[in-house]
Design an enzyme around this catalytic site. Structure first.
Site, PDB file in Angstrom:
ATOM      1  N   ASP A 135      26.820 -26.480 -34.041  1.00 12.84           N
ATOM      2  CA  ASP A 135      25.802 -25.640 -34.676  1.00 12.84           C
ATOM      3  C   ASP A 135      26.008 -24.218 -34.163  1.00 12.84           C
ATOM      4  O   ASP A 135      26.749 -23.990 -33.198  1.00 12.84           O
ATOM      5  CB  ASP A 135      24.398 -26.158 -34.307  1.00 12.84           C
ATOM      6  N   SER A 136      25.271 -23.291 -34.757  1.00 18.28           N
ATOM      7  CA  SER A 136      25.314 -21.911 -34.266  1.00 18.28           C
ATOM      8  C   SER A 136      24.663 -21.797 -32.885  1.00 18.28           C
ATOM      9  O   SER A 136      24.884 -20.816 -32.183  1.00 18.28           O
ATOM     10  CB  SER A 136      24.584 -21.004 -35.247  1.00 18.28           C
ATOM     11  N   CYS A 171      24.370 -28.009 -38.939  1.00 15.20           N
ATOM     12  CA  CYS A 171      23.938 -26.640 -39.216  1.00 15.20           C
ATOM     13  C   CYS A 171      23.814 -26.512 -40.725  1.00 15.20           C
ATOM     14  O   CYS A 171      24.800 -26.706 -41.456  1.00 15.20           O
ATOM     15  CB  CYS A 171      24.989 -25.669 -38.678  1.00 15.20           C
ATOM     16  N   GLU A 184      15.478 -20.440 -30.287  1.00 17.05           N
ATOM     17  CA  GLU A 184      16.469 -20.095 -29.254  1.00 17.05           C
ATOM     18  C   GLU A 184      15.775 -19.540 -28.003  1.00 17.05           C
ATOM     19  O   GLU A 184      16.273 -19.668 -26.900  1.00 17.05           O
ATOM     20  CB  GLU A 184      17.478 -19.071 -29.787  1.00 17.05           C
ATOM     21  N   CYS A 227      17.210 -26.177 -41.933  1.00 13.99           N
ATOM     22  CA  CYS A 227      17.961 -25.589 -40.822  1.00 13.99           C
ATOM     23  C   CYS A 227      17.698 -26.503 -39.634  1.00 13.99           C
ATOM     24  O   CYS A 227      16.542 -26.888 -39.381  1.00 13.99           O
ATOM     25  CB  CYS A 227      17.458 -24.185 -40.548  1.00 13.99           C
ATOM     26  N   HIS A 255      17.537 -26.004 -36.628  1.00 17.21           N
ATOM     27  CA  HIS A 255      16.638 -25.479 -35.593  1.00 17.21           C
ATOM     28  C   HIS A 255      15.173 -25.859 -35.870  1.00 17.21           C
ATOM     29  O   HIS A 255      14.371 -25.947 -34.938  1.00 17.21           O
ATOM     30  CB  HIS A 255      16.715 -23.948 -35.530  1.00 17.21           C
TER      31      HIS A 255
HETATM   32  N1  DGL Z   1      20.837 -24.212 -37.177  1.00 12.25           N
HETATM   33  C1  DGL Z   1      21.489 -23.494 -38.199  1.00 12.25           C
HETATM   34  C2  DGL Z   1      21.151 -23.977 -39.578  1.00 12.25           C
HETATM   35  O1  DGL Z   1      20.923 -25.126 -39.734  1.00 12.25           O
HETATM   36  C3  DGL Z   1      21.671 -22.041 -38.121  1.00 12.25           C
HETATM   37  C4  DGL Z   1      20.604 -21.135 -37.711  1.00 12.25           C
HETATM   38  C5  DGL Z   1      21.200 -19.754 -37.636  1.00 12.25           C
HETATM   39  O2  DGL Z   1      22.146 -19.608 -36.871  1.00 12.25           O
HETATM   40  O3  DGL Z   1      20.765 -18.857 -38.366  1.00 12.25           O
HETATM   41  O4  DGL Z   1      21.122 -23.260 -40.534  1.00 12.25           O
END
Ligand code: DGL
Length: 268
Positions: free
Chosen positions: A10-11, A73, A151, A185, A187
């Site tokens: 993931d990011s 992600c 984050e 997302c 996150h």
């Molecule tokens: N967790 C990621 C997603 O599912 C990326 C969040 C990000 O880096 O903007 O999109």
């Protein structure tokens, strides 16, 4: 049988939602996690940049000898699926399994999609949902500020800042009376308590990291790629920025220590 680890990336921290589920459903499997914490967020960047980053992230996981790659992600899944599908190992991502789960969950056919700017702009979840049922009413809301909130550990549903941002972002979904919301997302499931509070207890929240992990587990089983019995589970975490911030959020979320298992790397 295949005893190599599963690669998840993931990011940043979001892909841990998939790791947590993998720890539940496949407790014997080893996992290599890569979080690009030095370059997060991806969701505010151009498709070209996301694709370039995704290529590097996947190359790093391949260098670790993984047997499968999970793009945990939504942004990468929406913009770089073709890169993943060209890997020499099975590739999985979040969009289709999550859309299937939302389709199964909705009763009134009104589905909300939340995600990063890049994911919502790509229309990936809408396309996957419409392929399942063109009659679904879909409302999408980009929620970019959810990513830095996660984050930085702003997860408390009573935090007035987090609550106000969630109220503003989710207003269009409430206005359309959606009964199911895709947390598109990875996150966002870390903000599940605040999202549930804003949407109300009747709304079903679909966790994209969890759904992707379940789909991967099922596919590995069907393809005979699970590890052998009684294997000691190993987890290695790689990040591209100081591991400290990662550990601070990862440990309470996963419910166990990651001490000694997190290393900083460069992939550029
Ligand atoms: N967790 C990621 C997603 O599912 C990326 C969040 C990000 O880096 O903007 O999109």
């Amino acid at each position: 049988m295949d005893n190599r680890p599963i690669g998840v990336f993931d990011s940043g921290l979001g892909g841990l939602t998939a790791v947590k589920e993998l720890e539940q459903v496949l407790p014997g499997e080893s996992v290599v996690y890569f979080g690009d914490t030095g370059r997060v967020p991806y969701g505010t960047r151009s498709p070209e940049t996301v694709r370039a980053y995704a290529r590097q992230d996947m190359a790093f996981l391949m260098s670790q000898g993984v047997k499968a790659v999970l793009a945990a992600c939504g942004t990468v899944s929406s913009l770089a699926g073709d890169i993943g599908r060209s890997l020499p190992v099975p590739y999985f991502d979040v969009v289709e399994p999550t859309a299937r789960a939302a389709f199964a969950a909705t009763k009134n056919g009104r589905v909300g999609v939340t995600g990063t700017n890049a994911t919502v702009r790509s229309g990936s979840y809408e396309k996957a949902l419409q392929a399942l049922d063109p009659g679904l009413a879909i409302t999408a809301a980009p929620c970019p500020l959810f990513v830095p909130l996660v984050e930085n550990g702003f997860l408390d549903p009573d935090d007035p800042v987090t609550l106000e941002i969630a109220r503003r972002y989710l207003e269009p979904l409430k206005a359309q009376s959606v009964d199911t919301v895709i947390l598109g997302c990875t996150h966002f499931p870390l903000l599940r308590p605040v999202i549930a509070r804003v949407m109300g207890p009747q709304t079903r929240l679909i966790d994209s990291g969890r759904e992707a992990a379940l789909a991967l587990a099922e596919a590995l089983e069907v393809q005979g790629l699970l590890c052998g019995p009684d294997r000691p589970r190993q987890a290695a975490f790689f990040v591209t920025d100081d591991p400290e911030g990662f550990c601070r959020v990862a440990e309470p979320f996963l419910g166990h220590s990651v001490e000694g298992a997190v290393a900083q790397v460069t992939v550029e």
